[in-house]
Design an enzyme around this catalytic site. Structure first.
Site, PDB file in Angstrom:
ATOM      1  N   HIS A 384      16.111 -52.834 119.370  1.00  0.00           N
ATOM      2  CA  HIS A 384      16.643 -51.911 118.413  1.00  0.00           C
ATOM      3  C   HIS A 384      17.849 -51.093 119.076  1.00  0.00           C
ATOM      4  O   HIS A 384      18.219 -50.525 118.497  1.00  0.00           O
ATOM      5  CB  HIS A 384      15.712 -50.594 118.576  1.00  0.00           C
ATOM      6  CG  HIS A 384      14.601 -50.509 117.703  1.00  0.00           C
ATOM      7  ND1 HIS A 384      14.303 -50.147 116.101  1.00  0.00           N
ATOM      8  CD2 HIS A 384      13.531 -51.296 117.381  1.00  0.00           C
ATOM      9  CE1 HIS A 384      13.805 -50.752 115.467  1.00  0.00           C
ATOM     10  NE2 HIS A 384      12.909 -51.218 116.114  1.00  0.00           N
ATOM     11  N   LYS A 578      20.349 -35.498 114.884  1.00  0.00           N
ATOM     12  CA  LYS A 578      20.225 -36.722 115.385  1.00  0.00           C
ATOM     13  C   LYS A 578      20.071 -36.189 116.174  1.00  0.00           C
ATOM     14  O   LYS A 578      20.385 -35.260 117.025  1.00  0.00           O
ATOM     15  CB  LYS A 578      21.088 -37.578 115.172  1.00  0.00           C
ATOM     16  CG  LYS A 578      22.526 -37.429 115.240  1.00  0.00           C
ATOM     17  CD  LYS A 578      23.669 -38.482 115.412  1.00  0.00           C
ATOM     18  CE  LYS A 578      24.109 -39.267 113.967  1.00  0.00           C
ATOM     19  NZ  LYS A 578      23.290 -39.898 113.503  1.00  0.00           N
ATOM     20  N   ARG A 579      19.417 -37.137 117.551  1.00  0.00           N
ATOM     21  CA  ARG A 579      19.471 -36.981 119.110  1.00  0.00           C
ATOM     22  C   ARG A 579      20.570 -36.686 119.198  1.00  0.00           C
ATOM     23  O   ARG A 579      21.412 -37.204 118.760  1.00  0.00           O
ATOM     24  CB  ARG A 579      18.501 -38.353 119.666  1.00  0.00           C
ATOM     25  CG  ARG A 579      16.928 -38.603 118.770  1.00  0.00           C
ATOM     26  CD  ARG A 579      16.701 -37.290 119.184  1.00  0.00           C
ATOM     27  NE  ARG A 579      16.153 -37.241 121.047  1.00  0.00           N
ATOM     28  CZ  ARG A 579      14.629 -37.757 121.906  1.00  0.00           C
ATOM     29  NH1 ARG A 579      13.154 -37.898 121.100  1.00  0.00           N
ATOM     30  NH2 ARG A 579      14.696 -37.802 122.627  1.00  0.00           N
ATOM     31  N   LYS A 584      26.547 -41.005 120.684  1.00  0.00           N
ATOM     32  CA  LYS A 584      26.392 -40.729 118.692  1.00  0.00           C
ATOM     33  C   LYS A 584      27.091 -39.495 118.623  1.00  0.00           C
ATOM     34  O   LYS A 584      27.764 -39.048 117.820  1.00  0.00           O
ATOM     35  CB  LYS A 584      25.004 -39.898 118.318  1.00  0.00           C
ATOM     36  CG  LYS A 584      24.060 -40.939 118.471  1.00  0.00           C
ATOM     37  CD  LYS A 584      22.836 -40.381 118.264  1.00  0.00           C
ATOM     38  CE  LYS A 584      20.993 -40.991 118.665  1.00  0.00           C
ATOM     39  NZ  LYS A 584      20.637 -41.901 117.220  1.00  0.00           N
ATOM     40  N   THR A 686      19.352 -45.073 110.801  1.00  0.00           N
ATOM     41  CA  THR A 686      18.756 -44.350 109.359  1.00  0.00           C
ATOM     42  C   THR A 686      18.960 -43.449 108.289  1.00  0.00           C
ATOM     43  O   THR A 686      19.252 -43.242 107.444  1.00  0.00           O
ATOM     44  CB  THR A 686      17.435 -44.573 109.209  1.00  0.00           C
ATOM     45  OG1 THR A 686      16.809 -44.000 110.800  1.00  0.00           O
ATOM     46  CG2 THR A 686      16.468 -46.025 109.442  1.00  0.00           C
ATOM     47  N   LYS A 690      20.210 -42.127 104.984  1.00  0.00           N
ATOM     48  CA  LYS A 690      19.270 -41.098 103.939  1.00  0.00           C
ATOM     49  C   LYS A 690      20.475 -39.367 103.679  1.00  0.00           C
ATOM     50  O   LYS A 690      20.431 -39.371 102.194  1.00  0.00           O
ATOM     51  CB  LYS A 690      18.659 -39.909 104.683  1.00  0.00           C
ATOM     52  CG  LYS A 690      16.676 -41.193 105.836  1.00  0.00           C
ATOM     53  CD  LYS A 690      16.812 -39.742 106.240  1.00  0.00           C
ATOM     54  CE  LYS A 690      16.247 -40.911 107.667  1.00  0.00           C
ATOM     55  NZ  LYS A 690      16.272 -39.668 109.085  1.00  0.00           N
TER      56      LYS A 690
END
Ligand SMILES: *Cc1c(COP(=O)(O)O)cnc(C)c1O
Length: 845
Positions: A384, A578-579, A584, A686, A690
């Site tokens: 992952h 998101k985290r 990110k 993911t 969505k």
């Protein structure tokens, strides 16, 4: 066939779930009429809960309804399990340390086709289903994407009639609850079952002992065989808790089996007889801490005994359960790889490989080669992440202490693997250095086990989670494994379940789509393509916009309720949830917000596309930079939201405690989805899927699954910016100098100097210095400054398109229409065909 139903909230059951079925075999009657459901609710409120039915409260009736629904699911589950035995089905075991199911009530009702029935039943009691569903606590047994993926996959396995089981840990405390105090994250424990959990079945009779510590005894048995026994261990019991996972209107229900740690001390009378009663209880409590709490770090793990114990605890209990089920029908292990496949969700359950070897060799007395052959035909590993800090290693000294026999077995696996590498006559120029790179054991800085190497060597399949991620694994992270094991590596691009992420989260859009697409498109998501022609229908666009507007209103109500901010409904809802992690790049988003602020300040009379910029996400409690980024977001929000010049133009909203149920509110209301990680670092994502499925346009980098979304959606319908993964690598290689980007970009320079000059930290000077330092003085590892200009310019394009609402809506419809590939049904069908070797049964149309 789609039938419109009274509530108008969802697509109708796609086949007849006859109101009254009688299963003579089980002898249970399921009365799915309103009256029947009401009777069962009352029965549970009174007989199970011991409450007065005459005082309906959301709380009591939530429990009553949940139990009535569980009654129906357990019958499906029993029938499903029987059919597996009857069909001699190959079982798929999904081993994951994390699951993130969220709330169960609405999903279960949708799956059983009982939503309207429940609505009416509660109405008759004077209650509202939506309020009752709100009472439920999220099951937050995971950190983020990895756990949510596991839950989506179980949903798809149940829906496609794959004989799957999820195995994991029943944490007493799931993902912490996040609060924001004075702009900073504060964590509090998530005691998710403190009011009981109506969804689970505790199997107190299935207690499996799991061993820890002790030592290995080597001896020769009477047949002259060298034997190994793991002795003088400390035992902890694993109790099975089953949570049911219903398929979508197909009569199937599978389960997650989560293990809770229970002490063996209860049985250990002599311990108490020594007189050390309190001491004995302390030991009991220590044993039960194994399943006490989820580690809240999503990428970085440190060598904690408790974490290794958790991994082994759930793996050992799960393998015993798997073997017990196999042995019911088989006397030898010959058929094991034909009947069993075990998918490892990341390296967290990799200790399963030496554990199966231990069982087969030490207990079942198979010779090593036979056991190893079985092992390497049973395990499949999903990688992952390529973040180096997230690749698990465990110090050998630690494994030696906690799992001494496993340490021996790992050395033996490695020894044989190294010998096998020596036999490869492939003309490698430096075979010794290759051996040290591929070795399961690393020597520095501390002798440790590389869990990814163990997983690769012990599995028949290694998969990445998006095409680009798999390419990086093959060419950058594990290139030599790819060379020595050609064919072992493959890609399975992630997906999300449209049942939760569209049908349940966005009933308005679901209904509108159902008008245009006949049949059970929620289980055949490729059919969404049929929406494309309607993107050019002005009337349809008006209705599409209306749904989005209504969802924005619902989110605005939620925001008002939770944090007292009034959202501007005419603003573009621009969302990054998101985290929180440096890769990110929430920071890049913040720099853009400050840039917009400056532009509006410089031209207060100008025309600007109004934006409400939403952030949400948890930081690992020990991740200093992530927590500081949360403080910066809140500090910028403070300045922006209190500046009169920003009114009607710019808002910044940090939503505390991002979790599955909150995502279900945010995503349907989102217009712009921020997927802006440094290229090469987000394995798949993911969240990105969505959002686009719900009609948000994406601004993003060429990273993870964004790349494949681009292929489907088309470049003209996405906003792609920034350096590619190759360009990031080249930039670093050629000596990236962030100063250079700052110096030649006056807007960027101003933004950074505002942060440095404490514009956002007037009462706490230098609070954000670590952020500006990391960007300017410590090399800006994630290339925020290098992508700043491209990002800000791309956001201007976003603004321009947003002003043309017809064009924006057209693209929004096309985004939804082209997301069919990203259903987790497709992902699971690929796992089934390419890895598991099982046949998915089609979902009924
Ligand atoms: C989907 C989801 C994630 C993953 O989001 P990414 O943007 O892919 O990181 C994390 N947390 C929750 C609650 C989710 O629903």
């Amino acid at each position: 066939m789609t039938r419109k139903t009274g509530g108008g909230k969802q697509t109708a059951p796609s086949f007849d779930l006859s109101c009254k079925t009688f299963d003579a075999d089980i002898g249970l009657r399921e009365d799915n009429t309103v009256e029947g459901l009401k009777r069962d609710i009352i029965r549970h409120v009174v007989s199970t809960q011991g409450n007065d039915y005459a005082r309906p409260s959301d709380y009591n009736y939530y429990h009553g309804l949940a139990l009535a629904v569980r009654d129906r699911m357990i019958i499906q589950w029993i029938k499903t399990q029987r059919s597996y035995y009857k069909d001699k089905a190959k079982r798929v075991y999904y081993l994951s340390m994390e699951y993130l199911p969220g709330k169960s009530l609405m999903n279960s009702l949708h799956c059983l086709g009982l939503t309207e029935t429940a609505q009416q039943a509660l109405k008759d009691f004077g209650l509202d289903l939506e309020d009752v569903a709100e009472v439920e606590w999220d099951a937050g047994l995971g950190n983020g994407g990895l756990g949510r993926l596991a839950s989506c996959y179980l949903d798809s396995m149940a829906t496609q009639c794959i004989s799957g089981y999820g195995y994991g840990i029943r944490y007493d405390y799931g993902m912490f609850h996040q609060m924001i105090e004075n702009g900073a994250q504060v964590e509090s424990p998530d005691n998710w079952t403190k009011r009981g959990n109506p969804w689970e079945f505790d199997r107190a009779r299935y207690m499996k002992p799991v061993n820890f510590f002790g030592h290995v005894q080597t001896w020769v048995d009477d047949q002259g065989r060298l034997r190994h026994s793991w002795v003088d261990t400390q035992k902890v019991l694993a109790m099975a808790c089953d949570l049911l996972v219903p398929g979508f209107r197909n009569g199937q229900t599978i389960n997650m089996r989560l293990w809770a740690a229970k002490s063996t001390m209860d049985f250990n009378l002599e311990y108490f007889n020594t007189g050390n009663y309190i001491g004995a209880l302390e030991a009991k409590i220590r044993d039960e801490t194994i399943s006490k709490v989820l580690y809240p770090s999503d990428q970085k793990l440190t060598g904690k005994v408790l974490r290794l114990s958790q991994q082994y605890f759930f793996v050992a209990a799960s393998l015993e359960d798997i073997l017990r089920r196999y042995k019911k029908k088989h006397d030898t292990f010959d058929m094991f790889p034909e009947m069993v496949v075990i998918q490892l969700n990341d390296t967290h359950p990799t200790i399963a490989i030496p554990e199966l070897m231990r069982i087969l060799v030490d207990e079942e007395l198979l010779d090593w080669d036979t056991a190893w052959d079985i092992c390497t035909r049973v395990f499949a590993y999903t990688n992952h992440t390529i973040l180096p800090e997230a690749l698990e290693t465990w110090p050998c000294s630690l494994i030696q202490r906690v799992l001494p026999r496993h340490m021996e077995i790992i050395y033996e696996i490695n020894h044989r693997f190294m010998q096998w590498l020596d036999t490869l006559a492939d003309g490698h120029p430096d075979p010794d250095s290759r051996k040290s790179r591929l070795s399961i054991i690393q020597e520095h800085p501390e002798k440790s086990v590389r869990m990814a190497n163990l997983a690769i060597v012990g599995s028949f399949s290694v998969n990445g989670v998006a095409a680009m991620h798999t390419e990086i694994i093959k060419s950058v992270v594990f290139p030599e494994f790819h060379e020595v094991f050609p064919g072992r590596f493959r890609n399975i691009t992630n997906g999300v379940t449209p049942r939760r992420w569209l049908n349940q989260a966005n009933p308005g859009l679901t209904e509108l789509i159902s008008e245009k697409i006949p049949g059970n498109w929620l289980c055949y998501l490729d059919k969404l393509e049929q929406l494309s022609p309607h993107a050019d229908d002005p009337e349809f666009r008006v209705r599409w916009r209306k749904v989005k507007r209504a969802n924005k209103e619902l989110l605005a109500n939620y925001v008002r309720r939770k944090i007292g901010i009034e959202c501007n409904l005419d603003a573009m809802f621009d969302v990054q949830v998101k985290r929180i992690h440096e890769y990110k790049r929430q920071l890049l988003n913040v720099l853009h917000v400050i840039t917009l602020y400056n532009r509006i300040k410089a031209n207060p009379g100008g025309e600007f596309t109004p934006r409400a910029v939403f952030f949400g996400g948890k930081a690992a409690p020990s991740y200093f930079m992530a927590k500081l980024i949360i403080r910066l977001i809140n500090a910028v929000a403070d300045v922006v939201n209190n500046d009169a010049d920003m009114a009607g133009r710019l808002q910044v909203i940090f939503l505390p405690n991002y979790c599955v149920s909150q995502a279900e509110r945010i995503i349907p209301a989102t217009e712009l989805s921020e997927q802006i990680s440094t290229a090469g670092y987000e394995a798949s994502g993911t969240g990105n899927m969505k959002f686009a499925l719900n009609g948000a346009l994406t601004i993003g980098t060429l990273d993870g699954a964004n790349v494949e979304m681009l292929e489907e959606i088309g470049a003209e319908n996405m906003f792609i910016f920034g350096r590619t993964a190759d360009e990031i690598r080249d930039l670093r290689r050629s000596g990236y100098n962030p100063w250079h980007y700052c110096e030649r970009d006056p807007e960027l320079k101003k933004v950074l100097s505002m942060i440095s000059r404490n514009v956002f930290s007037p009462r706490d000077p230098d609070l954000f210095a670590p952020i500006t330092d990391s960007l300017l003085h410590n090399g800006d590892y994630y290339c925020v400054l290098a992508d700043y200009r491209a990002y800000v310019d791309c956001q201007e394009q976003v603004d321009l398109v947003y002003r043309d609402q017809e064009e924006w809506t057209r693209r929004s419809i096309l985004n939804t229409a082209r997301m069919g590939k990203f259903s987790s049904d497709r992902s699971v069908a690929e796992y089934a065909r390419d890895i598991w070797g099982v046949e998915p049964l089609a979902c009924p149309i």
